[in-house]
Design a protein around this motif. Structure first.
Motif: not given
Ligand code: S3P
Length: 442
Positions: A32, A101, A104, A200, A348, A393
């Motif tokens: 980010r 990440t 997406r 998050r 994942k 992981r």
């Molecule tokens: C992440 C979100 C999570 C996580 C990934 C990193 C992020 O995925 O598993 O390792 O940085 O937004 P999801 O949002 O698809 O659950």
């Protein structure tokens, strides 16, 4: 970005962890920082940036989109932000390696640009579901094509404008939430996302830290498009997801206390601490303050006898990346641990339920894979030969199992550890894990 080389970890029995450990920077925050610093106006200085393959894939992508970025040098970056409308067309498809990440979030950031982009990745990334982002972005007016299966290559065509939407997230995913919010920066009117569980919130925090107004009302996050981001300073905390391997290693082992330093303690990420505490871990969190909107502190932990638990569904999204490590803790605990409501683990970097269950069985653990989780009966761990299947992981979780196994553990498919934790084996060895690394040309 994809690893032509094969890497094997070999862990001899008898190790134990001790001392102070500083793991590399947070992967989610690093992605980010580069994306938002690039579309901010003015210079953004980042410290503690994760120089792992995933965050470096985002950095290379932003450079290919015309942003000047100096570094990284010992975790320091200087990003010469171009503003929301200053990105330019890349010469070729953006290769995002193993990084879901990157793919997406960039789909969200790039679908409102005036140029076309194609996003590709390695074998694992090319099989991961992208419809979860292309579907809401399509509702906003974006023109995105994927394969028939909804996977990359992701082809983004320019559109004249995007419209804000009010989107109820079908699954607890910070990546989907972030993709919609990043597209919302380029949309007319308000873009809102309502999440079904806590995920998050680094995107929201960093937007605010760089001066972009974001409205948070319980599970609903909203912003209005065509505002401005202003460059600033970002201190990336150590990654709690990387710290998790050492937390588990210290909890199950026979060593002295271990302290993980300057770890990000964002409450949307601390499920691993809560779950370990519920299992009986001897653990203390020492808060140290705040850096660019992210709380930071040390975590001190020492060996304790752990008990199996039923993991509350509310903790699943806030511990989603830590389950491979937590499954190792469960395998060492007294009694049964049950995880449900975690079907996301199947999509994942690998199918983490299947890959972890197979590996645990190899080490003599009684385990039952469930469609949306796993049942693990704790007990004695044996040595054995397991496959990480290119999942960083999984590789690091099984490495920590070597602290309690009564024979050597050999783990194949470990090269992708570099995506999130470059230097893992060296750091783990200096902390007391007898780990050897074999590289084979692939
Ligand atoms: C992440 C979100 C999570 C996580 C990934 C990193 C992020 O995925 O598993 O390792 O940085 O937004 P999801 O949002 O698809 O659950």
């Amino acid at each position: 970005m994809s690893h032509a080389n094969q890497r094997r970890f070999i862990i001899e029995p008898g190790g134990s962890l001790s001392g102070d450990i500083r793991v590399p920077g947070d992967k989610s925050v690093s992605h980010r920082a580069v994306m938002l610093g690039s579309v901010a106006e003015g210079v953004t200085r980042v410290r503690g940036f994760l120089e792992g393959d995933d965050a470096m894939a985002t950095l290379a992508a932003m450079r290919a989109l015309g942003v000047r970025i100096d570094g990284p040098e010992a975790g320091a970056l200087t990003i010469h932000g171009v503003g929301l409308h200053g990105l330019s067309a890349p010469d070729e498809p953006l290769d995002l390696g193993n990084s879901g990440t990157s793919m997406r979030l960039l789909t969200g950031l790039l679908c409102g640009q005036r140029f076309a982009t194609t996003l590709i990745g390695d074998q694992s990334l090319m099989t991961r579901p992208m419809r979860r982002v292309t579907e809401p972005l399509g509702q906003m007016g974006a023109d995105i094509v994927t394969s028939d299966k909804g996977t990359a290559p992701v082809g983004i065509q320019p559109v004249t404008s995007l419209m804000g939407i009010d989107y109820p997230l079908p699954m607890a995913s910070a990546q989907v939430k972030s993709a919609v919010l990043l597209a919302g920066l380029y949309a007319r009117g308000e873009t809102a996302v309502t999440e079904p569980g806590i995920t998050r919130d680094h995107t929201e925090r960093m937007l605010q830290a760089l001066g972009y107004p974001v409205e948070v009302d319980g599970p609903r996050v909203a912003l209005t498009g065509h505002g401005r981001l202003t460059g600033g300073s970002i201190q990336v905390p150590a990654d709690i997801s990387s710290a998790a391997f050492f937390l588990v290693g210290a909890a199950i082992g026979a060593g002295e206390a271990v302290t993980l330093l300057d770890v990000g303690l964002n409450p949307t990420r601390t499920g691993v601490v809560e779950i370990l505490k519920r299992m009986g871990a001897d653990l203390e969190v020492i808060a140290k303050g705040d850096g660019a909107g992210e709380p930071v502190g040390d975590i001190r932990i020492q060996a304790a006898s752990l008990e199996g638990i039923e993991i509350p569904p509310s903790l699943v999204p806030v511990a989603i990346d830590e389950f491979p490590a937590l499954f190792i803790a469960a395998a060492c605990a007294r009694g049964e641990t049950l995880l449900r409501g975690a079907e996301e683990l199947r999509v994942k970097e690998s199918d983490r339920i299947a890959v972890m269950a197979t590996g645990l069985e190899r080490l003599g653990v009684q385990v039952e894979a469930l469609p949306d989780g796993i049942r693990i009966v704790g007990g004695r761990l044996g040595g054995g030969h397991v496959q990480a299947k290119g999942d960083h992981r999984v590789a690091m979780a099984f490495a920590m199992a070597g602290l309690v196994a009564d024979g050597p553990i050999v783990i194949d498919g470990c090269a992708e550890v570099d995506t999130s934790f470059p230097g893992f084996a060296g750091l783990a060895r200096s902390a007391g894990l007898p780990i050897a690394v074999e590289e084979q040309a692939g």
